[in-house]
Write a protein that holds these residues in place. Structure first.
Motif, short mmCIF file in Angstrom:
data_model
loop_
_atom_site.label_atom_id
_atom_site.label_comp_id
_atom_site.label_asym_id
_atom_site.label_seq_id
_atom_site.Cartn_x
_atom_site.Cartn_y
_atom_site.Cartn_z
N ASN B 412 0.81 -1.22 0.00
CA ASN B 412 0.00 0.00 0.00
C ASN B 412 0.84 1.27 0.00
O ASN B 412 0.60 2.19 -0.77
N TYR B 413 1.84 1.31 0.89
CA TYR B 413 2.60 2.54 1.03
C TYR B 413 3.48 2.82 -0.19
O TYR B 413 3.63 3.97 -0.60
N ILE B 414 4.05 1.77 -0.75
CA ILE B 414 4.91 1.98 -1.93
C ILE B 414 4.04 2.41 -3.12
O ILE B 414 4.43 3.28 -3.91
N ARG B 415 2.86 1.82 -3.23
CA ARG B 415 1.96 2.24 -4.30
C ARG B 415 1.59 3.70 -4.12
O ARG B 415 1.64 4.49 -5.09
N GLU B 416 1.22 4.09 -2.89
CA GLU B 416 0.84 5.48 -2.63
C GLU B 416 1.99 6.43 -2.96
O GLU B 416 1.80 7.49 -3.54
N TYR B 417 3.18 6.02 -2.56
CA TYR B 417 4.37 6.85 -2.80
C TYR B 417 4.58 7.04 -4.31
O TYR B 417 4.81 8.15 -4.78
N ASN B 418 4.47 5.94 -5.04
CA ASN B 418 4.67 6.01 -6.49
C ASN B 418 3.61 6.89 -7.16
O ASN B 418 3.93 7.73 -8.00
N VAL B 419 2.34 6.67 -6.78
CA VAL B 419 1.25 7.43 -7.40
C VAL B 419 1.41 8.92 -7.09
O VAL B 419 1.25 9.78 -7.97
N SER B 420 1.79 9.23 -5.83
CA SER B 420 1.95 10.64 -5.46
C SER B 420 3.16 11.28 -6.15
O SER B 420 3.26 12.51 -6.20
N HIS B 421 4.07 10.48 -6.68
CA HIS B 421 5.23 11.01 -7.41
C HIS B 421 5.06 10.89 -8.93
O HIS B 421 6.04 10.87 -9.67
N GLY B 422 3.80 10.73 -9.35
CA GLY B 422 3.51 10.81 -10.78
C GLY B 422 3.65 9.52 -11.57
O GLY B 422 3.53 9.53 -12.79
N VAL B 423 3.89 8.42 -10.89
CA VAL B 423 3.98 7.14 -11.62
C VAL B 423 2.57 6.72 -12.03
O VAL B 423 1.64 6.76 -11.20
N PRO B 424 2.35 6.34 -13.29
CA PRO B 424 1.00 5.88 -13.71
C PRO B 424 0.54 4.69 -12.85
O PRO B 424 1.38 3.85 -12.47
N LYS B 425 -0.77 4.63 -12.61
CA LYS B 425 -1.30 3.56 -11.74
C LYS B 425 -0.94 2.16 -12.25
O LYS B 425 -0.70 1.25 -11.46
N ALA B 426 -0.91 2.04 -13.58
CA ALA B 426 -0.61 0.72 -14.16
C ALA B 426 0.80 0.25 -13.81
O ALA B 426 1.09 -0.94 -13.83
#
Lengths: 46, 486
Positions: B412-426
């Motif tokens: 969860n946290y790594i996904r959140e971190y990635n999404v908040s830094h502009g990484v596409p959800k996919a």
């Protein structure tokens, strides 16, 4: 004070019927759950 | 006043002597194939824990019924019920492991059954009074203890009945834990539908019904279970004369086992395997939809979760059975190496839009997650002997509790971190997949370091005497005051 002496009852050999009943008791609900899950899982392939 | 004597002529140590280990010793002619269904009766019931989430949404509408009101419980508050239960699973397995081992499977199964039924009935009271703390106590604490005691109760008994196939035997029982959710989920939904009305969501009556049904099931299991007589062996079974170095014929006392590096290495192996699996198991639905937008719908994602449940259950039996042939250490090598390959393949499957490859990766990963649970009791038995394997297994399950926190947090946290830094959800899960693969490398190295337990840790004959001094003293005292039965 009365004292009750207790002994282990003799047990008969396990019969095939007892085995079938025991396995059915645990196995039928499990198979039902598996079948229901399979029905839901098939939606993945539609 | 009545004093009940056991069949050795000594005063019974419990209020319910028929539950004692000595009253569950099988007579000649008892089929060992009665023990797996007994174990399944317990594990299928406590496996309901994986399906508890089906009650979460209805429990947010207990007051409003058709929709949540301000006074209704929040999902975040309800999530703690399962978390508390998991924590108490690990704690109770660790604390009561030795008691389970020495008291025997019937006493443990009976206790687990009483606790599990009480968990539902107390939770029903909590629903009736709309007091969440009562549910935390009922399902979380008491139910968690039932999970821990029930989970380990049949494990060592099965391995004693099946010395020729210990992996297969424990696989059958632990498969039940995975399968319990498959039964509980549709059953719970059906019960809530049955009891629901315009003024009731049906949770209260469902809890009462489930408590009663599970109690009956677990009592049947506790009644038919038996332990083998001392020295019993399956007909025609000859213990391997040239046992491998990793299969001891000696026993290690439970508190001595946790002083060995082998115990902690296996703890790390289980932790890594479980963290990796639990991370994807809990997030599979959201992950699949985000990685394949437009290709995997919500309905299809639910199907994927169901498919993963089946592989989770099947993996528990098939991988543990395979371990009887290729050895426990090699089986964990397969989990780690194959798991590594599959985790690094998932981002590729996502990038190339290959749904079939993605699904294949996930179902195999989750089968090895289940296999990790069912293979570990036999691994412990190989390393530490059968005498205290249940108790040692109980302490090892703390790795499960730790992984239950680490896995979802990592995902969860790594996904959140990635999404908040502009990484596409996919692509937001790619980093997590590589971290999980890295975890399996750690597990691989830990497994590689597992060697045979040093013989200084093995129990000696005098240790057996030291373990039950009170019983020995009671026997001696009793022999002086009361003539033994002829």
């Amino acid at each position: 004070m009365s004292t009750t002496m207790q002994t282990t009852k003799s047990e008969a050999n396990t019969t095939p019927l007892q085995l079938a009943l025991a396995w059915s008791f645990a196995g039928i609900p499990l198979l039902a759950g598996v079948a229901q899950t399979l029905v839901n899982a098939i939606k993945l392939f539609h | 006043m009545t004093t009940t004597l056991d069949d050795t002529g000594l005063p019974s140590r419990t209020l319910l002597p028929f539950l004692d280990r000595e009253h569950t010793i099988a007579r000649p002619g008892y089929s060992r194939w009665m023990v797996p269904p007994a174990a399944l009766c317990v594990h299928l019931c406590i496996g309901q824990a994986y399906a508890f989430s089906v009650f979460n949404l209805p429990m947010t509408r207990l007051l409003g019924v058709s929709q949540s009101t301000a006074a209704d419980w929040k999902l975040t508050d309800l999530g703690w019920i399962f978390s508390i239960a998991m924590v108490f699973l690990g704690l109770s397995a660790a604390v009561f492991g030795r008691w389970v081992e020495e008291g025997g499977p019937r006493k443990a199964m009976f206790t687990a059954g009483v606790c599990w039924a009480s968990a539902f009935l107390i939770s029903a009271l909590g629903v009736h009074l709309h007091n969440l703390w009562i549910i935390y106590l009922g399902y979380g604490v008491i139910g968690g203890c039932a999970l821990g005691i029930g989970y380990i109760s049949p494990v060592s008994t099965l391995m004693k009945w099946f010395p020729d196939r210990p992996g297969m035997a424990t696989g059958m029982a632990i498969m039940g834990f995975g399968g319990g959710a498959l039964i509980a989920s549709p059953l719970s939904v059906w019960l809530m539908g049955l009891f629901a009305s315009s003024s009731d969501v049906g949770v209260l009556n469902s809890f009462i019904t489930l408590g009663c049904v599970y109690f009956v099931f677990m009592m049947v299991g506790s009644l038919i279970v038996r332990v083998p007589a001392p020295g019993w062996k399956p007909e025609g079974y000859v213990p391997p004369a040239n046992a491998t170095k990793l299969m001891t014929k000696n026993d290690v006392f439970v508190y001595q086992a946790i002083k060995t590096p082998q115990f902690w290495l296996i703890w790390v192996v289980l932790f890594c395997n479980t963290t990796a699996g639990i991370g994807v198991l809990g997030q599979a639905s959201a992950m699949s939809q985000e990685m394949f937008p437009g290709q995997i719908t919500a309905v299809a994602a639910a199907g994927l979760v169901g498919l993963m449940s089946l592989f989770n259950m099947g993996g528990r039996f098939s991988w543990a059975s395979l371990s009887d042939f290729i050895g426990r250490k090699n089986t964990y090598f397969v989990y780690m190496m194959l798991g590594f390959a599959l985790y690094v393949t998932v981002p590729y499957a996502g990038a190339s839009g290959n749904v079939v490859l993605f699904v294949a990766c996930f179902v195999i990963i989750v089968s090895m997650y289940g296999g990790g649970f069912s293979t570990v009791p036999a691994y412990l038995r190989d390393m530490f002997g059968t005498r205290y394997v249940g108790a040692i297994h109980g302490i090892l399950l703390t790795a499960w509790s730790a992984a239950g926190i680490a896995g979802p947090v990592l995902i969860n946290y790594i996904r959140e971190y990635n999404v908040s830094h502009g990484v596409p959800k996919a692509q937001a899960y790619n980093t997590t997949m590589y971290i999980m693969a890295g975890l399996l490398v750690v597990g691989f190295l830990a497994n590689l370091c597992v060697k045979a337990v040093d013989k200084r840790h093995h129990m000696k004959p005098e240790d057996e005497t030291d373990l039950e001094p009170a019983r020995a003293q009671a026997a001696a005292a009793h022999a002086q005051v009361m003539p033994r039965r002829a």
